[in-house]
Design an enzyme around this catalytic site. Structure first.
Site, mmCIF file in Angstrom:
data_model
loop_
_atom_site.group_PDB
_atom_site.id
_atom_site.type_symbol
_atom_site.label_atom_id
_atom_site.label_comp_id
_atom_site.label_asym_id
_atom_site.label_seq_id
_atom_site.Cartn_x
_atom_site.Cartn_y
_atom_site.Cartn_z
ATOM 1 N N ASN A 92 -0.463 4.789 -5.840
ATOM 2 C CA ASN A 92 -0.379 5.436 -4.520
ATOM 3 C C ASN A 92 -0.048 4.804 -3.391
ATOM 4 O O ASN A 92 0.828 5.577 -2.643
ATOM 5 C CB ASN A 92 -1.832 6.449 -4.337
ATOM 6 C CG ASN A 92 -1.806 7.159 -3.318
ATOM 7 O OD1 ASN A 92 -1.074 8.106 -2.961
ATOM 8 N ND2 ASN A 92 -2.588 6.560 -2.213
ATOM 9 N N TYR A 157 13.264 3.851 2.273
ATOM 10 C CA TYR A 157 12.141 4.753 1.673
ATOM 11 C C TYR A 157 12.695 5.348 0.461
ATOM 12 O O TYR A 157 12.241 5.375 -0.691
ATOM 13 C CB TYR A 157 11.526 5.571 2.516
ATOM 14 C CG TYR A 157 10.186 6.483 1.911
ATOM 15 C CD1 TYR A 157 9.073 5.923 1.725
ATOM 16 C CD2 TYR A 157 10.424 7.846 1.699
ATOM 17 C CE1 TYR A 157 7.942 6.632 1.225
ATOM 18 C CE2 TYR A 157 9.388 8.594 1.180
ATOM 19 C CZ TYR A 157 8.064 7.881 1.158
ATOM 20 O OH TYR A 157 7.045 8.537 0.507
#
Ligand SMILES: NC(=O)c1ccc[n+]([C@@H]2O[C@H](COP(=O)([O-])OP(=O)(O)OC[C@H]3O[C@@H](n4cnc5c(N)ncnc54)[C@H](OP(=O)(O)O)[C@@H]3O)[C@@H](O)[C@H]2O)c1
Length: 267
Positions: A92, A157
């Site tokens: 995560n 990203y």
């Protein structure tokens, strides 16, 4: 569809000091899982573990940087020392930067790929022998809507989350015979500290975060997907709508995003 019980499951979670990782830790704790948590901020991590214990769960922490290979090895060794194995690995930990690719630099691109992609792949490589010995093994990768449709001012990203998605799909097929599930979670904008932790902010995004959903909702949907043996979820319906629109009308979406990029203000 496979059904999985998370009670007593041995779960390791990266990026558990805040946001989605913190909520995942609490959600697993409420299900009676045992959790081993990591992130760099030790105090925040300890506070999350204490909250997990209030739910009656076993919660351990080991603070460190997931981009450090020695730390990754120590983290997996800790799980072995505690429980002799791992049932669920949650990748995560994540970071981002906002700005045009032309105005960014190689160091920013590499840093984002190190945290969002290489840390996840290499931690998984270390955990795989343990996961293969579990009877209810799963790898949970926290991706993003931006891993399905690139958005302007988020190119580094987007690259990291597209990579995570492609790798997750390959891995899922490779591990099916070993009984290891791979769940890809692709949230849209979520209410967390994520945007306070940007490693570079060279532009403001021309869209707001008014559509953000609570991190607890992402965590709850993730656990339900794990329990039901699902392979892919989109916790935010607006994100799912963008992915669907992009499949049906890619040219239209390209033009709309180009307009948004043109409207962005440099800082
Ligand atoms: N928020 C959103 O809108 C959104 C949308 C889609 C996907 N996501 C994804 O959700 C995941 C969690 O993000 P979040 O929204 O919950 O943001 P967050 O609150 O900023 O959480 C990020 C977590 O990653 C950890 N982390 C960052 N760099 C690390 C490193 N080098 N080593 C170890 N831990 C590191 C942080 O802990 P420390 O700082 O303590 O190390 C923190 O616990 C990320 O993968 C993100 O890409 C978020």
């Amino acid at each position: 569809m496979a059904r999985r019980s998370l009670a007593n499951c041995r779960v390791v979670i990266t990026g558990a000091s805040s946001g989605i990782g913190r909520e995942l830790a609490l959600a697993f704790a409420r299900r009676g899982s045992r959790v081993l948590l990591t992130a760099r901020r030790n105090q925040e991590l300890a506070a999350v573990a204490a909250e997990c214990r209030q739910h009656g769960a076993t919660a351990e922490t080991l603070a460190g940087d997931v981009t450090d290979s020695a730390f990754r090895a120590a983290f997996i060794e800790r799980a072995v020392a505690l429980w002799e194995g791992i049932d669920v690995l949650v990748n995560n930990a994540g970071i981002s930067a906002h700005g045009r690719f032309a105005e960014s630099d190689e160091a920013t691109l590499r840093k984002i790929l190190e945290v969002n992609f290489f840390a996840a792949t290499e931690l998984t490589r270390l955990a795989l022998p343990l996961l293969k010995r579990s009877r209810q093994a799963a790898i949970v990768n926290i991706g993003s809507i931006i891993g399905h449709r690139g958005l302007p001012l988020n190119s580094e990203y987007a690259a990291s989350k597209f990579a995570l998605r492609g790798w997750s799909e390959s891995l899922r097929a490779e591990l099916a015979a070993d009984g290891v599930d791979v769940l890809l979670v692709s949230p849209g904008t979520t209410e967390t500290e994520f945007f306070d932790h940007l490693i570079a902010k060279r532009s403001d995004l021309p869209w707001g975060d008014s559509t953000a959903i609570p991190a607890a909702a992402v965590a709850e949907q993730t656990l339900r997907a794990l329990e039901r043996g699902r392979h892919e979820i989109f916790p935010n319906w607006r994100g799912r709508a963008l992915v669907a629109a992009n499949r049906l009308f890619p040219g239209l979406v390209d033009r709309a995003l180009a307009k948004l990029a043109a409207a962005s203000h440099n800082r």
